[in-house]
Design a protein around this motif. Structure first.
Motif, PDB file in Angstrom:
ATOM      1  N   THR A  61       0.395  -1.217  -0.144  1.00 22.24           N
ATOM      2  CA  THR A  61      -0.154  -0.153  -0.235  1.00 22.24           C
ATOM      3  C   THR A  61       1.127   1.066  -0.221  1.00 22.24           C
ATOM      4  OG1 THR A  61      -0.175   0.111   2.723  1.00 22.24           O
ATOM      5  CG2 THR A  61      -1.826  -0.907   1.771  1.00 22.24           C
ATOM      6  N   GLY A  62       1.840   1.509   1.077  1.00 22.46           N
ATOM      7  CA  GLY A  62       2.931   2.386   0.145  1.00 22.46           C
ATOM      8  C   GLY A  62       2.516   3.055   2.043  1.00 22.46           C
ATOM      9  N   LEU A  63       1.315   2.570   2.992  1.00 21.93           N
ATOM     10  CA  LEU A  63       1.449   3.560   4.028  1.00 21.93           C
ATOM     11  C   LEU A  63       1.645   2.912   4.579  1.00 21.93           C
ATOM     12  CD1 LEU A  63      -2.620   3.310   2.650  1.00 21.93           C
ATOM     13  CD2 LEU A  63      -0.157   5.500   2.737  1.00 21.93           C
ATOM     14  N   LEU A  64       1.750   3.421   6.634  1.00 19.61           N
ATOM     15  CA  LEU A  64       1.796   3.006   7.480  1.00 19.61           C
ATOM     16  C   LEU A  64       0.981   1.588   7.514  1.00 19.61           C
ATOM     17  CD1 LEU A  64       3.459   3.186   9.712  1.00 19.61           C
ATOM     18  CD2 LEU A  64       2.158   4.623  11.069  1.00 19.61           C
ATOM     19  N   ALA A  65       1.423   0.628   8.266  1.00 18.85           N
ATOM     20  CA  ALA A  65       0.841  -0.092   7.945  1.00 18.85           C
ATOM     21  C   ALA A  65       0.430  -0.772   9.632  1.00 18.85           C
ATOM     22  CB  ALA A  65       1.420  -2.038   7.499  1.00 18.85           C
ATOM     23  N   LEU A  66       0.214  -1.604  10.221  1.00 17.29           N
ATOM     24  CA  LEU A  66      -0.336  -2.056  11.512  1.00 17.29           C
ATOM     25  C   LEU A  66      -1.113  -3.424  11.058  1.00 17.29           C
ATOM     26  CD1 LEU A  66      -1.130  -0.261  15.104  1.00 17.29           C
ATOM     27  CD2 LEU A  66      -2.510  -2.695  14.175  1.00 17.29           C
ATOM     28  N   ALA A  67       0.067  -4.952  11.754  1.00 19.18           N
ATOM     29  CA  ALA A  67      -0.720  -5.725  12.385  1.00 19.18           C
ATOM     30  C   ALA A  67      -0.761  -6.375  13.442  1.00 19.18           C
ATOM     31  CB  ALA A  67      -0.113  -6.450  10.817  1.00 19.18           C
ATOM     32  N   ASP A  68      -1.981  -7.258  13.273  1.00 24.20           N
ATOM     33  CA  ASP A  68      -1.331  -8.301  14.382  1.00 24.20           C
ATOM     34  C   ASP A  68      -1.807  -9.871  14.918  1.00 24.20           C
ATOM     35  OD1 ASP A  68      -4.503  -8.328  14.522  1.00 24.20           O
ATOM     36  OD2 ASP A  68      -4.709  -9.163  16.725  1.00 24.20           O
ATOM     37  N   ASP A  69      -1.129 -10.404  15.515  1.00 27.78           N
ATOM     38  CA  ASP A  69      -1.184 -11.563  15.132  1.00 27.78           C
ATOM     39  C   ASP A  69      -1.519 -11.598  16.948  1.00 27.78           C
ATOM     40  OD1 ASP A  69      -1.954 -14.205  14.291  1.00 27.78           O
ATOM     41  OD2 ASP A  69       0.024 -14.503  14.845  1.00 27.78           O
ATOM     42  N   SER A  70      -3.021 -12.543  16.876  1.00 31.28           N
ATOM     43  CA  SER A  70      -3.048 -13.086  18.923  1.00 31.28           C
ATOM     44  C   SER A  70      -3.663 -15.307  18.436  1.00 31.28           C
ATOM     45  CB  SER A  70      -4.327 -12.191  18.994  1.00 31.28           C
ATOM     46  OG  SER A  70      -5.150 -11.475  18.340  1.00 31.28           O
ATOM     47  N   GLY A  71      -3.944 -14.855  19.475  1.00 34.02           N
ATOM     48  CA  GLY A  71      -4.360 -16.400  20.211  1.00 34.02           C
ATOM     49  C   GLY A  71      -4.325 -16.499  21.358  1.00 34.02           C
ATOM     50  N   LEU A  72      -5.192 -17.758  21.862  1.00 30.01           N
ATOM     51  CA  LEU A  72      -5.179 -18.451  23.091  1.00 30.01           C
ATOM     52  C   LEU A  72      -4.266 -19.691  23.398  1.00 30.01           C
ATOM     53  CD1 LEU A  72      -7.366 -18.343  25.417  1.00 30.01           C
ATOM     54  CD2 LEU A  72      -8.618 -20.436  23.784  1.00 30.01           C
ATOM     55  N   GLU A  73      -3.838 -19.250  24.914  1.00 30.71           N
ATOM     56  CA  GLU A  73      -2.931 -20.344  25.122  1.00 30.71           C
ATOM     57  C   GLU A  73      -3.930 -21.171  26.765  1.00 30.71           C
ATOM     58  OE1 GLU A  73       1.202 -18.275  24.071  1.00 30.71           O
ATOM     59  OE2 GLU A  73       0.466 -18.259  25.598  1.00 30.71           O
ATOM     60  N   VAL A  74      -4.015 -22.802  26.155  1.00 33.99           N
ATOM     61  CA  VAL A  74      -4.281 -23.053  27.152  1.00 33.99           C
ATOM     62  C   VAL A  74      -3.948 -24.008  27.833  1.00 33.99           C
ATOM     63  CG1 VAL A  74      -6.364 -25.055  27.159  1.00 33.99           C
ATOM     64  CG2 VAL A  74      -6.730 -23.128  26.000  1.00 33.99           C
ATOM     65  N   ASP A  75      -3.107 -24.058  28.835  1.00 34.66           N
ATOM     66  CA  ASP A  75      -2.317 -24.249  29.858  1.00 34.66           C
ATOM     67  C   ASP A  75      -2.541 -25.672  29.717  1.00 34.66           C
ATOM     68  OD1 ASP A  75      -1.049 -21.915  30.423  1.00 34.66           O
ATOM     69  OD2 ASP A  75      -2.226 -21.602  32.223  1.00 34.66           O
ATOM     70  N   PHE A  76      -4.077 -26.894  29.795  1.00 32.41           N
ATOM     71  CA  PHE A  76      -4.129 -27.983  29.920  1.00 32.41           C
ATOM     72  C   PHE A  76      -4.269 -28.694  28.349  1.00 32.41           C
ATOM     73  CE2 PHE A  76      -6.491 -32.090  28.922  1.00 32.41           C
ATOM     74  CZ  PHE A  76      -6.208 -32.419  30.144  1.00 32.41           C
ATOM     75  N   LEU A  77      -3.296 -27.744  27.093  1.00 30.06           N
ATOM     76  CA  LEU A  77      -3.366 -28.145  25.259  1.00 30.06           C
ATOM     77  C   LEU A  77      -1.783 -27.835  25.378  1.00 30.06           C
ATOM     78  CD1 LEU A  77      -6.446 -27.773  24.509  1.00 30.06           C
ATOM     79  CD2 LEU A  77      -5.771 -29.555  25.604  1.00 30.06           C
ATOM     80  N   ASN A  78      -1.064 -27.448  26.499  1.00 32.66           N
ATOM     81  CA  ASN A  78       0.448 -26.691  26.345  1.00 32.66           C
ATOM     82  C   ASN A  78       0.611 -25.873  25.557  1.00 32.66           C
ATOM     83  OD1 ASN A  78       1.753 -28.634  27.683  1.00 32.66           O
ATOM     84  ND2 ASN A  78       1.446 -30.777  26.362  1.00 32.66           N
ATOM     85  N   GLY A  79      -0.717 -24.666  25.916  1.00 28.05           N
ATOM     86  CA  GLY A  79       0.157 -23.439  24.801  1.00 28.05           C
ATOM     87  C   GLY A  79      -1.167 -23.412  23.921  1.00 28.05           C
TER      88      GLY A  79
END
Length: 201
Positions: A61-79
């Protein structure tokens, strides 16, 4: 000043616009660039995926860009489901199927073992290729059944004791205060303020 959110997710776009209202930044999303090829999220961490999405969006785009990566980490499922949160139940992305798979994997598990956290890494890439990151997390528990009509993804299953509500039951204001994305966005907003003021490039 214009910026592109490297996502077509309307929920994320609404949250970001709310957080950036005071900066007078026009926020576009990938919905405004339907011809842009989809980024292949093949990283092994939230950070690497976020940086890749931000870099490709800035280059395209030639613009300032913002991205996220996010998710759920469940302890019983080792993350797990971790970086695979969006496609936990396979292709195509399906929130209901992901939630159902999670419930089945945790079926019968006692409350004290149902601990989990949402994690988010935000990457900001300038048109010149400079990269900045911010992160956030929020701890909670996975319920045995969905509650609430708001939010998206795993929000109806993610319970936060301090509010006695799931993410799907919180108002946008409440969620922005404590959510992984809200915390990371507050840090990202500080970076964007410095970029806008010319303090960093």
């Amino acid at each position: 000043m214009k910026m592109v959110l490297a996502s077509g997710n309307q929920g994320k776009l609404t949250e970001l616009k709310t957080m950036l209202a005071h900066l007078n930044i026009e926020v576009l999303s990938l919905a405004d660039y339907p011809e842009m090829p989809e980024t292949v999220e093949d990283g092994h961490s939230f950070e690497s995926n976020a940086q890749k999405k931000a870099r490709e969006a800035a280059e395209y785009t030639g613009l300032l860009a913002l991205a996220d990566d996010s998710g759920l980490e469940v302890d019983f499922l080792n993350g797990q489901p971790g970086v695979h949160s969006a496609r936990f139940a396979g292709e195509p992305k399906d929130d209901a199927a992901n939630n159902e798979k999670l419930l089945q994997l945790l079926k019968g598990l006692p409350w004290e073992k149902r601990t989990a956290r949402f994690r988010c890494v935000i990457a900001i890439c300038t048109p010149a290729g400079e990269m900045y990151t911010a992160d956030g997390s929020c701890a909670g528990f996975i319920l045995e059944q969905s509650r609430g009509d708001g939010g998206f993804g795993y929000d109806p299953l993610f319970y936060v004791p301090q509010y006695d509500k799931t993410f799907a039951e919180l108002t946008m204001e409440e969620k922005n205060k404590i959510s992984h994305r809200g915390i990371a966005l507050k840090k990202a907003v500080q970076i964007l303020e410095r970029i806008k003021e010319g303090l960093i490039r």
